[in-house]
Design an enzyme around this catalytic site. Structure first.
Site: not given
Lengths: 225, 266
Positions: B31, B76-77, B156, B169, B173
């Site tokens: 993405l 690296d976030v 999401s 997750y 999100k």
């Protein structure tokens, strides 16, 4: 449900204390536990185990996640403040779900009590609101994962005035404070008389077919679908 | 006609991001690369912030070969310093930051039971999403304010309807989406918009998810009225372009679901 309902209440502060008193007066046998370290899943599990030791396997588990006072703009927050506002409440909620599951029968229910800012977001409470929305997602995921033979879940979404700490700056631009109109019922409600009865309702067998849902009990401010 | 009601000046055939500088985390593939490519094609100078230069640099090089202004920085976030460095590098290279897209996320892994989830998985999901959003937002804010820019977060449908298989997750999100709403309220007076995209697209991460959960693809297709899984560049990219552009100048705090109609709960 009322008389004899075994309720494990996780959390402290005026909201949790008001729920405690309201549930006790409605006949619940309540054990209230306060995690010392929200991010330590073992510590949360120990607290829940202690509470279960006091009342037996609970019919109802209620978690009131911690919310730091505010408002604080995100750009003015330290990383530690962010962790305390957002990550710790989410971790604590997750730890509660993990730890209480072995004690819950298929008739039991796990409820999280969060402010409606979860759905609408809030300037000055970005992290806390996000954590609460994450917890709402956890309630839905747990309901789906635990399935027809597992315990049910729900979220009780309450007015920010009720859920945010009492030392919150009254000028905070939370949705309830900036709504075009105030609560339809004229007040934000109180934990003892308005919200504890709803937890009692959620614990009743008659509510068994609801799971993963959010009940909004803010006096009629948040009416979005 | 007052400035507030002047035409925004963007039509679909135009290069909507001409003169803009954009930073995309997780931009080496999937993405992130799809959105970055679409934004570059619309004239933006793009900085890909990638955890591994060995994948990010070839991606940037291929876009440069196509005539786009794309560079890559290692980021690296989970590191606030890396995020600040990525923002600083964008400013150093282009003098401005018009849009930050936070797309990077740790591997979701396969279906997991709530009581079996490892702390390591929790920490990875939280640090790459909500913590990185916080640190990235702090770093980007002054530059987005100067540019009257925007931030795009990835969410999401799992965050809106829950997920039996990926509960962590779903949590992060969902949190991302409310962060966007809160930041939209905080940053609106600064002229900064914050929005979310909730995509379903065929990415390397999705292909891994198919491998770990063999029924996933069939179920996704069954519930998708448009009958296919989205494409990162052709289906999701234009939505990122739109949100970053002046076309969306009056949109903030919103989530655009780009999944072929699979989730209709908003």
């Amino acid at each position: 449900m009322a008389d004899g309902t075994r309720t494990l209440l996780v959390g402290n502060g005026p909201l949790a204390d008001g729920l405690h008193d309201g549930l006790v007066d409605r006949g619940h046998l309540v054990a209230q536990v306060v995690p010392v370290r929200s991010d330590d899943w073992t510590d949360v599990g120990t607290g829940i185990g202690t509470g279960v030791g006091l009342i037996g396997r609970p019919d109802l588990v209620v978690h009131v996640p911690p919310i730091p006072a505010g408002p604080v703009a995100l750009v003015d927050q330290s990383t530690q403040q962010w962790v305390e506002a957002c990550e710790l409440p989410m971790a604590e909620a997750f730890a509660v779900a993990r730890a209480c599951l072995p004690y819950l029968s298929e008739r039991a229910r796990l409820v999280w009590v969060v402010p409606t800012v979860a759905m609408g977001g809030a300037a000055g409470f970005v992290g806390s609101a996000a954590a609460c929305e994450g917890i709402r997602a956890l309630a839905k995921s747990a309901a789906r994962q635990w399935g027809p033979d597992g315990p049910t879940t729900a979220v009780l979404a309450v007015a920010p005035e009720v859920a945010l700490p009492p030392d919150t700056d009254p000028a905070a631009r939370i949705p309830g404070a900036i709504a075009l109109t105030g609560p339809a019922l004229g007040r934000p409600g109180d934990a003892y008389g308005d919200l504890a009865p709803l937890l009692d309702l959620l614990a009743a067998p008659a509510a068994r077919f609801m799971t993963g849902v959010t009940l909004v009990a803010d006096g009629g401010v948040w009416m979005a679908p | 006609m007052s400035p507030d009601t002047a035409p925004c000046g963007g039509l679909p055939g135009d290069r909507l991001l001409e003169g803009h500088a954009v930073l995309v985390t997780g931009g080496a593939s999937g993405l992130g690369l799809g959105m970055a490519s679409a934004m570059a094609a619309h004239g933006a100078a793009v900085m890909l912030a990638c955890r591994r230069l060995e994948t990010g640099e070839p991606a940037a090089a291929s876009l440069r070969d196509a005539g786009y202004d794309v560079t890559c920085i290692r980021c690296d976030v989970t590191s606030a310093e890396d995020l600040r460095a990525a923002v600083d590098a964008t400013i150093a290279a282009h003098g401005r930051l018009d849009c930050m897209v936070h797309n990077a996320i740790a591997s979701t892994g396969g279906p997991t039971l709530i009581h079996e989830i490892a702390r390591q998985h929790w920490d990875a999901m939280v640090s790459t999403t909500i913590r990185a959003t916080f640190e990235g937002a702090r770093a980007a804010h002054p530059h987005l304010r100067d540019a009257g820019g925007s931030m795009i977060l990835m969410t999401s449908s799992a965050g809106m309807e829950g997920s039996a298989s990926l509960p962590v997750y779903a949590m992060v999100k969902a949190a991302q989406r409310t962060i966007a709403k809160g930041l939209a309220a905080e940053w609106g007076p600064d002229g900064i918009r914050v929005n979310c995209i909730a995509p379903v697209a065929l990415t390397p991460a999705m292909e891994r998810a198919y491998a770990e959960n063999p029924v996933l693809q069939e179920r996704l297709l069954e519930r998708t009225p448009l009958g296919r899984i989205g494409h990162p560049l052709d289906d999701v990219g234009p939505v990122a372009v739109f949100l970053a552009s002046d076309m969306a100048r009056f949109m903030t705090g919103q989530t655009l679901v780009v999944d072929g109609g699979g989730f209709l709960g908003l």
